[in-house]
Design a protein around this motif. Structure first.
Motif, PDB file in Angstrom:
ATOM      1  N   THR A  57      38.638  37.392  33.245  1.00 55.02           N
ATOM      2  CA  THR A  57      38.179  38.537  34.046  1.00 55.02           C
ATOM      3  C   THR A  57      39.153  39.697  33.948  1.00 55.02           C
ATOM      4  OG1 THR A  57      37.119  36.994  35.601  1.00 55.02           O
ATOM      5  CG2 THR A  57      37.429  39.267  36.340  1.00 55.02           C
ATOM      6  N   ALA A  58      40.445  39.394  33.973  1.00 54.15           N
ATOM      7  CA  ALA A  58      41.447  40.459  33.862  1.00 54.15           C
ATOM      8  C   ALA A  58      41.359  41.158  32.515  1.00 54.15           C
ATOM      9  CB  ALA A  58      42.846  39.873  34.066  1.00 54.15           C
ATOM     10  N   ILE A  59      41.105  40.397  31.452  1.00 51.24           N
ATOM     11  CA  ILE A  59      40.964  41.003  30.127  1.00 51.24           C
ATOM     12  C   ILE A  59      39.735  41.899  30.078  1.00 51.24           C
ATOM     13  CG2 ILE A  59      40.518  40.509  27.689  1.00 51.24           C
ATOM     14  CD1 ILE A  59      42.194  37.944  28.054  1.00 51.24           C
ATOM     15  N   TRP A  60      38.628  41.422  30.635  1.00 54.28           N
ATOM     16  CA  TRP A  60      37.421  42.252  30.696  1.00 54.28           C
ATOM     17  C   TRP A  60      37.629  43.472  31.583  1.00 54.28           C
ATOM     18  CZ3 TRP A  60      33.969  42.310  27.198  1.00 54.28           C
ATOM     19  CH2 TRP A  60      33.522  41.159  26.561  1.00 54.28           C
ATOM     20  N   ALA A  61      38.496  43.347  32.598  1.00 53.99           N
ATOM     21  CA  ALA A  61      38.786  44.491  33.464  1.00 53.99           C
ATOM     22  C   ALA A  61      39.448  45.612  32.671  1.00 53.99           C
ATOM     23  CB  ALA A  61      39.683  44.071  34.628  1.00 53.99           C
ATOM     24  N   TYR A 100      31.929  40.425  44.972  1.00 57.91           N
ATOM     25  CA  TYR A 100      31.855  41.753  44.378  1.00 57.91           C
ATOM     26  C   TYR A 100      32.409  42.827  45.313  1.00 57.91           C
ATOM     27  CZ  TYR A 100      29.295  40.545  40.127  1.00 57.91           C
ATOM     28  OH  TYR A 100      28.957  40.049  38.896  1.00 57.91           O
ATOM     29  N   ALA A 101      32.228  42.644  46.610  1.00 53.19           N
ATOM     30  CA  ALA A 101      32.823  43.587  47.554  1.00 53.19           C
ATOM     31  C   ALA A 101      34.346  43.538  47.453  1.00 53.19           C
ATOM     32  CB  ALA A 101      32.370  43.267  48.979  1.00 53.19           C
ATOM     33  N   GLY A 102      34.889  42.329  47.262  1.00 49.49           N
ATOM     34  CA  GLY A 102      36.328  42.185  47.107  1.00 49.49           C
ATOM     35  C   GLY A 102      36.841  42.804  45.828  1.00 49.49           C
ATOM     36  N   LEU A 103      36.129  42.600  44.713  1.00 49.45           N
ATOM     37  CA  LEU A 103      36.535  43.193  43.437  1.00 49.45           C
ATOM     38  C   LEU A 103      36.513  44.715  43.513  1.00 49.45           C
ATOM     39  CD1 LEU A 103      34.621  40.951  40.841  1.00 49.45           C
ATOM     40  CD2 LEU A 103      37.030  40.815  41.495  1.00 49.45           C
ATOM     41  N   ALA A 104      35.509  45.261  44.192  1.00 47.53           N
ATOM     42  CA  ALA A 104      35.400  46.717  44.317  1.00 47.53           C
ATOM     43  C   ALA A 104      36.510  47.282  45.194  1.00 47.53           C
ATOM     44  CB  ALA A 104      34.037  47.098  44.884  1.00 47.53           C
ATOM     45  N   VAL A 162      39.389  44.831  40.106  1.00 49.65           N
ATOM     46  CA  VAL A 162      38.878  43.645  39.416  1.00 49.65           C
ATOM     47  C   VAL A 162      40.014  42.728  38.960  1.00 49.65           C
ATOM     48  CG1 VAL A 162      37.597  42.827  37.401  1.00 49.65           C
ATOM     49  CG2 VAL A 162      36.789  44.837  38.672  1.00 49.65           C
ATOM     50  N   ALA A 163      41.007  43.297  38.289  1.00 48.86           N
ATOM     51  CA  ALA A 163      42.082  42.479  37.730  1.00 48.86           C
ATOM     52  C   ALA A 163      42.849  41.731  38.816  1.00 48.86           C
ATOM     53  CB  ALA A 163      43.037  43.353  36.909  1.00 48.86           C
ATOM     54  N   LYS A 164      43.198  42.449  39.884  1.00 39.11           N
ATOM     55  CA  LYS A 164      44.014  41.823  40.932  1.00 39.11           C
ATOM     56  C   LYS A 164      43.252  40.776  41.730  1.00 39.11           C
ATOM     57  CE  LYS A 164      47.636  45.200  41.877  1.00 39.11           C
ATOM     58  NZ  LYS A 164      48.328  45.950  42.934  1.00 39.11           N
ATOM     59  N   VAL A 165      42.087  41.148  42.248  1.00 33.09           N
ATOM     60  CA  VAL A 165      41.359  40.232  43.114  1.00 33.09           C
ATOM     61  C   VAL A 165      40.868  39.013  42.339  1.00 33.09           C
ATOM     62  CG1 VAL A 165      39.340  39.987  44.620  1.00 33.09           C
ATOM     63  CG2 VAL A 165      40.714  42.070  44.706  1.00 33.09           C
ATOM     64  N   SER A 166      40.580  39.185  41.056  1.00 32.53           N
ATOM     65  CA  SER A 166      40.113  38.046  40.257  1.00 32.53           C
ATOM     66  C   SER A 166      41.137  36.920  40.217  1.00 32.53           C
ATOM     67  CB  SER A 166      39.783  38.494  38.831  1.00 32.53           C
ATOM     68  OG  SER A 166      40.950  38.873  38.124  1.00 32.53           O
ATOM     69  N   GLN A 167      42.407  37.239  40.415  1.00 30.84           N
ATOM     70  CA  GLN A 167      43.448  36.203  40.351  1.00 30.84           C
ATOM     71  C   GLN A 167      43.410  35.244  41.535  1.00 30.84           C
ATOM     72  OE1 GLN A 167      45.078  36.093  37.339  1.00 30.84           O
ATOM     73  NE2 GLN A 167      43.523  37.692  37.116  1.00 30.84           N
ATOM     74  N   VAL A 168      42.727  35.629  42.610  1.00 27.92           N
ATOM     75  CA  VAL A 168      42.534  34.707  43.730  1.00 27.92           C
ATOM     76  C   VAL A 168      41.809  33.456  43.249  1.00 27.92           C
ATOM     77  CG1 VAL A 168      41.464  34.431  46.008  1.00 27.92           C
ATOM     78  CG2 VAL A 168      42.524  36.605  45.380  1.00 27.92           C
ATOM     79  N   GLN A 169      41.021  33.603  42.190  1.00 26.96           N
ATOM     80  CA  GLN A 169      40.255  32.485  41.673  1.00 26.96           C
ATOM     81  C   GLN A 169      41.127  31.436  40.987  1.00 26.96           C
ATOM     82  OE1 GLN A 169      36.877  33.655  39.235  1.00 26.96           O
ATOM     83  NE2 GLN A 169      35.574  32.326  40.466  1.00 26.96           N
ATOM     84  N   LEU A 170      42.412  31.716  40.838  1.00 28.70           N
ATOM     85  CA  LEU A 170      43.323  30.682  40.352  1.00 28.70           C
ATOM     86  C   LEU A 170      43.292  29.452  41.257  1.00 28.70           C
ATOM     87  CD1 LEU A 170      46.433  32.819  39.315  1.00 28.70           C
ATOM     88  CD2 LEU A 170      45.105  31.340  37.791  1.00 28.70           C
ATOM     89  N   ALA A 171      42.967  29.682  42.524  1.00 33.93           N
ATOM     90  CA  ALA A 171      42.938  28.569  43.475  1.00 33.93           C
ATOM     91  C   ALA A 171      41.652  27.750  43.374  1.00 33.93           C
ATOM     92  CB  ALA A 171      43.090  29.103  44.907  1.00 33.93           C
ATOM     93  N   GLN A 172      40.656  28.236  42.651  1.00 37.11           N
ATOM     94  CA  GLN A 172      39.350  27.569  42.645  1.00 37.11           C
ATOM     95  C   GLN A 172      39.384  26.158  42.066  1.00 37.11           C
ATOM     96  OE1 GLN A 172      35.944  29.988  41.745  1.00 37.11           O
ATOM     97  NE2 GLN A 172      34.857  28.292  40.764  1.00 37.11           N
ATOM     98  N   PRO A 173      40.077  25.902  40.929  1.00 35.50           N
ATOM     99  CA  PRO A 173      40.094  24.518  40.424  1.00 35.50           C
ATOM    100  C   PRO A 173      40.705  23.539  41.413  1.00 35.50           C
ATOM    101  CG  PRO A 173      40.790  26.045  38.716  1.00 35.50           C
ATOM    102  CD  PRO A 173      40.745  26.832  39.992  1.00 35.50           C
TER     103      PRO A 173
END
Length: 301
Positions: free
Chosen positions: A112-116, A238-242, A246-257
């Motif tokens: 996601t960060a790369i796509w950002a 999406y509200a959080g990414l906005a 995108v790059a920063k908030v997407s890193q919260v997903q590191l906790a998903q696994p």
């Protein structure tokens, strides 16, 4: 003009975390669903069902129609999160476990960060990439050492890798559109523009795959990925990414696994060891680190 931001956006992180919490049960729920339902029905049926909910929501709030430019972006969003990710994960989890899937999905924040950078006009500094990479390695190390991976590289891994690439694109593109439409409207319109594809595929597969033979557990999994994973979770995400980038908030997903394996522990009564706690602390530290790293915004790509 370039705008610099070195400020943590609490609202963006909070909303992103809520989205991740909802998404964290997606792989186990998909695994439950495909155990009794055709993976194509799970993938397209969840989008069909969520699309009906989206129509109801858009009518209720009298949402304005997106512009032509926004519609083009919404097609990209739909390719990533409405069709690509659900289909690829459904196919993968028909032959692999959700724990195994969590390993490959751990690459989603980095994708996601790369796509950002490519699509959202964001340019994180080296400190961001270092923190993101460290968190990614920590998650992979945890899942490997905790027994989340078994066997070698197979066709399921190909499906999961494609899912990561497409989902990262859908996240980044959706984060851009959400700056203009809002998180809820973005996912709803993406679901609506997908209906010409999701409706016929769902009807055809339902008519030929014997969905009436599925048990309650499979339908529970299907219901979860329809209402939470495909609809409500994206309101917050999406509200959080906005709000936070995108790059920063997407890193919260590191906790998903880790959360995904925690759900497995809760429902399958698997023991959580000390390494889980240590990894969780490392990951949270990396998330905070990414939020403090400077990011340049130079446009919408």
């Amino acid at each position: 003009m370039s705008v610099k931001s070195n400020v943590i956006a609490p609202a963006g992180i909070t909303l992103g975390a809520l989205g991740v919490l909802g998404f964290s049960f997606s792989l186990p729920a998909t695994r439950l669903a495909v155990a009794g339902l055709d993976p194509w029905f799970v993938a397209f049926g969840r989008a069909f069902g969520a699309g009906l909910l989206a129509i109801g929501y858009l009518v209720a709030v009298r949402a304005p129609r997106p512009t032509r430019v926004q519609l083009r972006r919404l097609v990209v969003v739909a390719l990533g999160i409405v069709v690509g990710f659900p289909l690829m994960t459904s196919l993968a989890l028909q032959i692999e476990t959700s724990a195994h899937g969590a390993v490959v999905i751990a690459g989603l924040p980095m994708a996601t960060a790369i796509w950002a950078v490519l699509r959202a006009g964001e340019h994180p500094r080296p400190a961001f990439w270092l923190a993101s990479g460290f968190g990614f390695v920590a998650v992979l190390t945890f899942v490997f050492t905790s027994g989340g991976v078994g066997g070698g590289f197979g066709v399921a891994d190909v499906f999961l890798l494609v899912a990561v690439v497409l989902c990262g694109l859908g996240y980044a593109e959706g984060g851009v559109v959400a700056r203009e439409l809002g998180g809820a409207h973005t996912v709803c319109w993406a679901l609506v523009v997908s209906l010409p594809v999701t409706v016929p595929v769902t009807v055809i597969v339902a008519a030929t795959s014997g969905v009436d033979r599925a048990d309650g557990t499979a339908w529970f999994g299907f219901g979860y990925v329809t209402v939470i994973s495909m609809f409500l979770g994206f309101f917050a995400w999406y509200a959080g990414l906005a709000a936070g980038g995108v790059a920063k908030v997407s890193q919260v997903q590191l906790a998903q696994p880790i959360l995904t394996l925690a759900w497995s522990s809760l429902f399958l009564h698997e023991q959580i060891g000390w390494i889980t706690v240590v990894t969780a602390i490392v990951v949270l530290t990396c998330v905070v680190w990414t939020q403090r790293a400077r990011v340049h915004h130079v446009g919408n790509g």
